[in-house]
Enzyme design. Structure first.
Site, PDB file in Angstrom:
ATOM      1  N   ARG A 157       9.437  -6.530  -2.356  1.00 32.74           N
ATOM      2  CA  ARG A 157       8.992  -7.315  -2.934  1.00 32.74           C
ATOM      3  C   ARG A 157       8.125  -7.362  -3.908  1.00 32.74           C
ATOM      4  NH1 ARG A 157       7.528  -6.055   3.488  1.00 32.74           N
ATOM      5  NH2 ARG A 157       6.452  -4.505   2.113  1.00 32.74           N
ATOM      6  N   ILE A 158       7.618  -5.460  -3.913  1.00 33.94           N
ATOM      7  CA  ILE A 158       7.410  -5.568  -5.612  1.00 33.94           C
ATOM      8  C   ILE A 158       7.845  -5.633  -6.622  1.00 33.94           C
ATOM      9  CG2 ILE A 158       6.080  -3.602  -6.916  1.00 33.94           C
ATOM     10  CD1 ILE A 158       5.065  -2.308  -4.224  1.00 33.94           C
ATOM     11  N   THR A 236       7.008   3.082 -11.329  1.00 36.85           N
ATOM     12  CA  THR A 236       5.204   2.718 -10.367  1.00 36.85           C
ATOM     13  C   THR A 236       5.748   2.611  -9.249  1.00 36.85           C
ATOM     14  OG1 THR A 236       6.140   0.250 -10.410  1.00 36.85           O
ATOM     15  CG2 THR A 236       4.347   1.127 -11.573  1.00 36.85           C
ATOM     16  N   SER A 237       7.221   3.534  -8.616  1.00 42.86           N
ATOM     17  CA  SER A 237       7.389   3.426  -7.161  1.00 42.86           C
ATOM     18  C   SER A 237       6.753   5.331  -6.512  1.00 42.86           C
ATOM     19  CB  SER A 237       8.595   3.207  -6.737  1.00 42.86           C
ATOM     20  OG  SER A 237       9.858   4.327  -7.555  1.00 42.86           O
ATOM     21  N   ARG A 238       8.281   6.091  -6.979  1.00 41.19           N
ATOM     22  CA  ARG A 238       7.835   7.285  -6.147  1.00 41.19           C
ATOM     23  C   ARG A 238       8.251   8.114  -7.789  1.00 41.19           C
ATOM     24  NH1 ARG A 238       4.281   5.118  -3.666  1.00 41.19           N
ATOM     25  NH2 ARG A 238       4.145   5.611  -1.594  1.00 41.19           N
ATOM     26  N   GLU A 267       3.602  15.827  -8.052  1.00 40.08           N
ATOM     27  CA  GLU A 267       2.837  14.882  -8.189  1.00 40.08           C
ATOM     28  C   GLU A 267       1.542  16.132  -7.784  1.00 40.08           C
ATOM     29  OE1 GLU A 267       3.174  10.706  -8.089  1.00 40.08           O
ATOM     30  OE2 GLU A 267       1.217  10.696  -6.899  1.00 40.08           O
ATOM     31  N   HIS A 285      -0.859   7.830 -10.506  1.00 36.25           N
ATOM     32  CA  HIS A 285      -0.591   7.026  -9.961  1.00 36.25           C
ATOM     33  C   HIS A 285      -2.074   6.028  -9.083  1.00 36.25           C
ATOM     34  CE1 HIS A 285       1.486   7.386  -5.704  1.00 36.25           C
ATOM     35  NE2 HIS A 285       1.460   6.235  -5.771  1.00 36.25           N
ATOM     36  N   ALA A 287      -1.329   2.221  -9.659  1.00 33.40           N
ATOM     37  CA  ALA A 287      -0.506   1.032  -9.314  1.00 33.40           C
ATOM     38  C   ALA A 287      -0.801  -0.083  -8.783  1.00 33.40           C
ATOM     39  CB  ALA A 287       1.029   1.317  -9.363  1.00 33.40           C
TER      40      ALA A 287
HETATM   41  C1  DGY Z   1       1.787   3.226  -1.806  1.00 33.02           C
HETATM   42  O1  DGY Z   1       1.102   2.373  -1.515  1.00 33.02           O
HETATM   43  O2  DGY Z   1       2.867   3.678  -1.601  1.00 33.02           O
HETATM   44  C2  DGY Z   1       1.033   3.283  -3.476  1.00 33.02           C
HETATM   45  O3  DGY Z   1       2.214   4.033  -4.241  1.00 33.02           O
HETATM   46  C3  DGY Z   1      -0.134   3.589  -3.366  1.00 33.02           C
HETATM   47  O4  DGY Z   1      -1.167   2.699  -2.829  1.00 33.02           O
END
Ligand code: DGY
Length: 325
Positions: A157-158, A236-238, A267, A285, A287
């Protein structure tokens, strides 16, 4: 129906807490800090449900301490902090908050991409330090974005929301994933390629995979060597999807041009040397951190708890096989 006793491991937006309080007795950790494991183990005792954050490691020990709990409702779309097989073994439901943060996270990936390409953060610091003495033809030369190639790792999705926006800048989209995704291609005109091709041909590489064993250190020394020297990496994932020490080396040596990061391998710690680099943007973190989205995430987490309380299957249950009517 008796009121449930719910523990909320950190403060979340008020509308969500108000909604929870209307139907449940609740205690919220209002210290502003992530709870120490020993405190978490105490706090979850005797609860019917726990609203947890991605910073809470919810393992078998926590689940055993929370004996009798029916659900851990995670306030995040990612759920790598929760040991789902252990929850399933114990017949505890786990839920997440998908959907609402898709576009918000994709927007942040673009914000990082543009900020890095045009050296926004670095040049802002320069101005604040009083160094700006007048327009210069060589001052903060960056990278164009229009007409370039963007590589999207992870076509969920993202990743798809991110890639859709590339059209606005007449960019070519490449993507890689475990399998081709026809919907992604229809929405983005993206071309499915191997990770190797994507890394070799992209000017920007944006990571949108979940953290699973197969994606741990997906990006390491070998992968950075494949990238262009002018390329920018966005994550912006992990954090652990990227070998952060290898990334620091790639940025220091000029193997790649820059990185826009929102997540980190350890983190909230940063790999040694990362914070000294001008060619990295290091956001904490954030996003999904808009007022609207964080409120919606809270409402979803609470909705999952209330559904479980009513004896219904929570809409975002990740292990529905444990649901018993
Ligand atoms: C998530 O939801 O997994 C993001 O990293 C934080 O909103």
């Amino acid at each position: 129906m008796s009121r449930w006793n719910v523990y909320v491991t950190n403060e979340i937006p008020k509308p969500a807490l108000d909604m929870l309080e209307e139907y449940c007795d609740m205690e919220v950790n209002r210290t502003g800090h992530v709870l120490e494991k020993s405190v978490l183990l105490e706090k979850v005792k005797g609860r019917d449900a726990i609203l947890s954050l991605l910073t809470d490691p919810i393992d078998a020990e926590v689940m055993d301490a929370a004996k009798g709990a029916k659900i851990f409702a995670n306030y995040a779309v990612g759920y790598n902090n929760i040991d789902i097989p252990s929850a399933t073994e114990r017949c505890i439901m786990v839920s997440n908050t998908p959907g609402v943060l898709t576009d918000t996270t994709a927007e942040m990936a673009w914000a990082l991409l543009f900020s890095m390409a045009r050296r926004v953060v670095e040049s802002d610091k320069y101005s604040r330090m009083g160094k700006y003495k007048g327009w210069g033809p060589m001052l903060f030369l960056g990278q164009d974005v229009m007409n370039k190639t963007v590589g999207v790792i992870g076509a969920g999705r993202i990743g798809m929301s991110f890639a859709k926006r590339a059209k606005a800048f007449d960019m070519k989209v490449l993507y890689s994933d475990v399998a081709a995704n026809p919907e992604f291609e229809k929405e983005t005109e993206g071309q499915y390629v191997s990770l190797e091709t994507l890394l070799k041909e992209s000017d920007f590489v944006s990571i949108h995979t979940p953290l699973v064993p197969e994606t741990f250190h997906l990006m390491s020394t070998k992968e950075f060597k494949l990238m262009k020297n002018t390329a920018i990496l966005i994550n912006t994932s992990r954090g652990p999807v990227v070998d952060e020490s290898a990334l620091v080396k790639a940025l220091q040596s000029g193997e790649i041009w820059g990185a826009g990061l929102d997540v980190y391998e350890f983190e909230p710690e940063f790999a040694e040397g990362l914070l000294e680099l001008d060619n990295a943007i290091v956001c904490p973190h954030i996003a999904s951190a808009t007022i609207d989205t964080r409120t919606k995430m809270g409402i979803i987490a609470v909705t999952n708890i209330l559904a479980a309380m009513r004896g219904e299957l929570p809409p975002n249950c990740l292990n529905p096989e444990v649901f018993k009517k």
